[in-house]
Scaffold this motif. Structure first.
Motif, PDB file in Angstrom:
ATOM      1  N   MET A  76     -13.174  60.667 -19.599  1.00 19.57           N
ATOM      2  CA  MET A  76     -12.223  59.333 -19.561  1.00 19.57           C
ATOM      3  C   MET A  76     -10.596  59.879 -20.595  1.00 19.57           C
ATOM      4  SD  MET A  76     -13.093  56.777 -20.849  1.00 19.57           S
ATOM      5  CE  MET A  76     -12.113  55.855 -22.150  1.00 19.57           C
ATOM      6  N   SER A  77     -10.105  59.082 -20.311  1.00 22.63           N
ATOM      7  CA  SER A  77      -8.805  59.495 -20.530  1.00 22.63           C
ATOM      8  C   SER A  77      -7.726  59.059 -21.912  1.00 22.63           C
ATOM      9  CB  SER A  77      -7.087  59.282 -19.378  1.00 22.63           C
ATOM     10  OG  SER A  77      -6.008  58.076 -20.187  1.00 22.63           O
ATOM     11  N   ASN A  78      -7.131  59.624 -22.413  1.00 25.10           N
ATOM     12  CA  ASN A  78      -6.466  58.824 -24.063  1.00 25.10           C
ATOM     13  C   ASN A  78      -5.875  58.038 -23.628  1.00 25.10           C
ATOM     14  OD1 ASN A  78      -4.977  61.116 -23.398  1.00 25.10           O
ATOM     15  ND2 ASN A  78      -5.281  61.620 -25.414  1.00 25.10           N
ATOM     16  N   ALA A  79      -5.285  57.974 -22.612  1.00 23.53           N
ATOM     17  CA  ALA A  79      -3.508  57.285 -21.866  1.00 23.53           C
ATOM     18  C   ALA A  79      -3.448  55.870 -22.855  1.00 23.53           C
ATOM     19  CB  ALA A  79      -3.586  57.151 -20.202  1.00 23.53           C
ATOM     20  N   GLU A  80      -2.315  55.469 -22.825  1.00 22.10           N
ATOM     21  CA  GLU A  80      -2.263  53.960 -23.152  1.00 22.10           C
ATOM     22  C   GLU A  80      -1.913  52.658 -22.043  1.00 22.10           C
ATOM     23  OE1 GLU A  80       1.242  53.803 -25.790  1.00 22.10           O
ATOM     24  OE2 GLU A  80       0.000  52.173 -27.182  1.00 22.10           O
ATOM     25  N   ILE A  81      -1.214  53.848 -21.617  1.00 20.79           N
ATOM     26  CA  ILE A  81      -0.844  53.262 -20.261  1.00 20.79           C
ATOM     27  C   ILE A  81      -1.177  54.356 -18.720  1.00 20.79           C
ATOM     28  CG2 ILE A  81       1.721  52.463 -18.107  1.00 20.79           C
ATOM     29  CD1 ILE A  81       2.985  52.207 -20.959  1.00 20.79           C
ATOM     30  N   GLN A  82      -1.671  52.895 -18.025  1.00 16.43           N
ATOM     31  CA  GLN A  82      -2.256  53.622 -16.914  1.00 16.43           C
ATOM     32  C   GLN A  82      -1.844  53.158 -15.816  1.00 16.43           C
ATOM     33  OE1 GLN A  82      -6.417  53.745 -18.056  1.00 16.43           O
ATOM     34  NE2 GLN A  82      -6.606  56.039 -17.174  1.00 16.43           N
ATOM     35  N   ILE A  83      -1.507  54.114 -14.962  1.00 16.82           N
ATOM     36  CA  ILE A  83      -0.156  54.050 -13.881  1.00 16.82           C
ATOM     37  C   ILE A  83      -1.337  54.306 -12.686  1.00 16.82           C
ATOM     38  CG2 ILE A  83       1.594  53.374 -12.590  1.00 16.82           C
ATOM     39  CD1 ILE A  83       3.476  54.446 -14.838  1.00 16.82           C
ATOM     40  N   LYS A  84      -2.018  53.428 -11.721  1.00 16.56           N
ATOM     41  CA  LYS A  84      -3.022  54.037 -10.107  1.00 16.56           C
ATOM     42  C   LYS A  84      -2.372  53.417  -9.044  1.00 16.56           C
ATOM     43  CE  LYS A  84      -7.377  54.246 -12.551  1.00 16.56           C
ATOM     44  NZ  LYS A  84      -8.218  53.075 -13.001  1.00 16.56           N
ATOM     45  N   ASN A  85      -2.016  54.709  -8.384  1.00 16.02           N
ATOM     46  CA  ASN A  85      -1.610  54.729  -7.151  1.00 16.02           C
ATOM     47  C   ASN A  85      -0.862  53.545  -7.145  1.00 16.02           C
ATOM     48  OD1 ASN A  85      -4.461  55.413  -7.096  1.00 16.02           O
ATOM     49  ND2 ASN A  85      -4.502  56.283  -6.024  1.00 16.02           N
ATOM     50  N   VAL A  86       0.220  52.905  -7.906  1.00 15.66           N
ATOM     51  CA  VAL A  86       1.064  52.104  -7.209  1.00 15.66           C
ATOM     52  C   VAL A  86       2.148  52.242  -6.088  1.00 15.66           C
ATOM     53  CG1 VAL A  86       3.233  51.039  -8.321  1.00 15.66           C
ATOM     54  CG2 VAL A  86       1.072  50.924  -9.740  1.00 15.66           C
ATOM     55  N   SER A  87       2.025  51.143  -5.449  1.00 17.62           N
ATOM     56  CA  SER A  87       3.128  51.411  -4.089  1.00 17.62           C
ATOM     57  C   SER A  87       4.408  49.936  -4.492  1.00 17.62           C
ATOM     58  CB  SER A  87       2.625  51.607  -2.894  1.00 17.62           C
ATOM     59  OG  SER A  87       1.079  52.944  -2.884  1.00 17.62           O
ATOM     60  N   MET A  88       4.732  50.207  -3.229  1.00 16.16           N
ATOM     61  CA  MET A  88       5.663  48.890  -4.038  1.00 16.16           C
ATOM     62  C   MET A  88       7.240  48.594  -2.279  1.00 16.16           C
ATOM     63  SD  MET A  88       6.840  46.110  -4.964  1.00 16.16           S
ATOM     64  CE  MET A  88       7.966  45.206  -4.364  1.00 16.16           C
ATOM     65  N   ALA A  89       6.541  47.894  -1.333  1.00 18.14           N
ATOM     66  CA  ALA A  89       7.177  47.704  -0.490  1.00 18.14           C
ATOM     67  C   ALA A  89       8.345  46.802  -0.530  1.00 18.14           C
ATOM     68  CB  ALA A  89       6.601  47.564   0.818  1.00 18.14           C
TER      69      ALA A  89
END
Ligand code: ADP
Ligand code: MG
Length: 256
Positions: A1-14
């Protein structure tokens, strides 16, 4: 379990280039941000900082990957007006006084006049512009205008303050003063701050953690914890510990 408020997961942008080719701005970025944290996204121009900030703010959809904020989507958070955004240039309305500029988002939200007035007073106080409420933007220096931008972003009491190189157009002296003042605002408001910059000392001075991005394509190349004591004042910039952090981060760019 993560206590993160914002989780950015494997984000890619082209982005689509002129000839239909892919311009990969972000490649597989993952990052957890904690509640109340002051985090900087640091890197040279073109490494995808603005792209990542815009994806978090729901101003842009990633090509793949996801952002989750306490289980909600960026869109849900945006619709709840939980983002306050400060851009490099504060885009103030020249024909409106400072008070009426700060008032804009509250007017749009239909907040009653009495409440607006009291919040404007509070915000002017917070950013140290008590005496300038009835002036117009052109009567203020660049640093003061940027303070107005911050006051306006905080007027709706957002949970997240997203700042995209807010001080990069200012001279060094003004920038350092605003860095100090921003920390004082942050300590009074307990927002989660995501701060974009290409200035290494600025990122060290402000942050709990510095996320180092490297370009072509943008990816996280290092995450550095800044264990300098708080509250921080500008004198801390002259300490060996501060220099050591700056040097460590600078080294992490070598060979990029
Ligand atoms: P930074 O904020 O770190 O300078 P950006 O997120 O603005 O970087 O841009 C990252 C990369 O994506 C750059 O190579 C930039 O040229 C490209 N890029 C940004 N926006 C667009 C767009 N709308 N269309 C095509 N390419 C873009
Ligand atoms: Mg940018």
């Amino acid at each position: 379990m993560s206590n993160a408020e914002i989780q950015i997961k494997n984000v890619s942008m082209a982005y689509a280039g002129k000839n239909g080719e892919d311009i990969v701005a972000l490649n597989d970025v993952s990052l957890d941000i904690k509640e109340g944290e002051f985090i900087s996204l640091l890197g040279p121009s073109g490494c995808g900082k603005t792209t990542l900030l815009r994806i978090i703010a729901d101003l842009l959809q990633p090509t793949s990957g996801s952002v989750s904020i306490l289980g909600q989507s960026p869109r849900e958070i945006r619709l709840q007006k939980k983002y306050g955004i400060v851009f490099q240039s504060p885009v103030l309305y020249d024909w409106r006084t400072i008070r009426r500029n700060i008032c804009m988002p509250m007017e749009i939200m239909g907040i009653p006049k009495k409440e607006r007035t009291s919040r404007i007073d509070k915000m002017l106080d917070l950013v140290g512009l008590q005496d300038f409420g009835y002036k117009y933007p052109f009567e203020l220096s660049g640093g003061m205008q940027q303070r107005v931008g911050i006051a306006r972003a905080l007027a709706l009491d957002p949970d997240f303050l997203l700042m995209d190189e807010p001080f990069s157009a200012l001279d060094e002296f003004t920038r350092e003063k605003l860095n100090e003042d921003l920390l004082s605002v942050w300590s009074k408001t307990h927002k989660t701050v995501i701060f974009v910059t290409h200035n290494i000392p600025e990122s060290v001075f402000l942050s709990d953690r510095v996320v180092v991005l490297s370009p072509h394509p943008g990816r996280v190349s290092a995450v550095v914890d800044i264990n300098l004591p708080r509250p921080r004042e500008n004198a801390i910039r002259e300490t060996p510990e501060f220099y050591e952090y700056v040097a460590k981060i600078r080294r992490s760019f070598e060979g990029v």
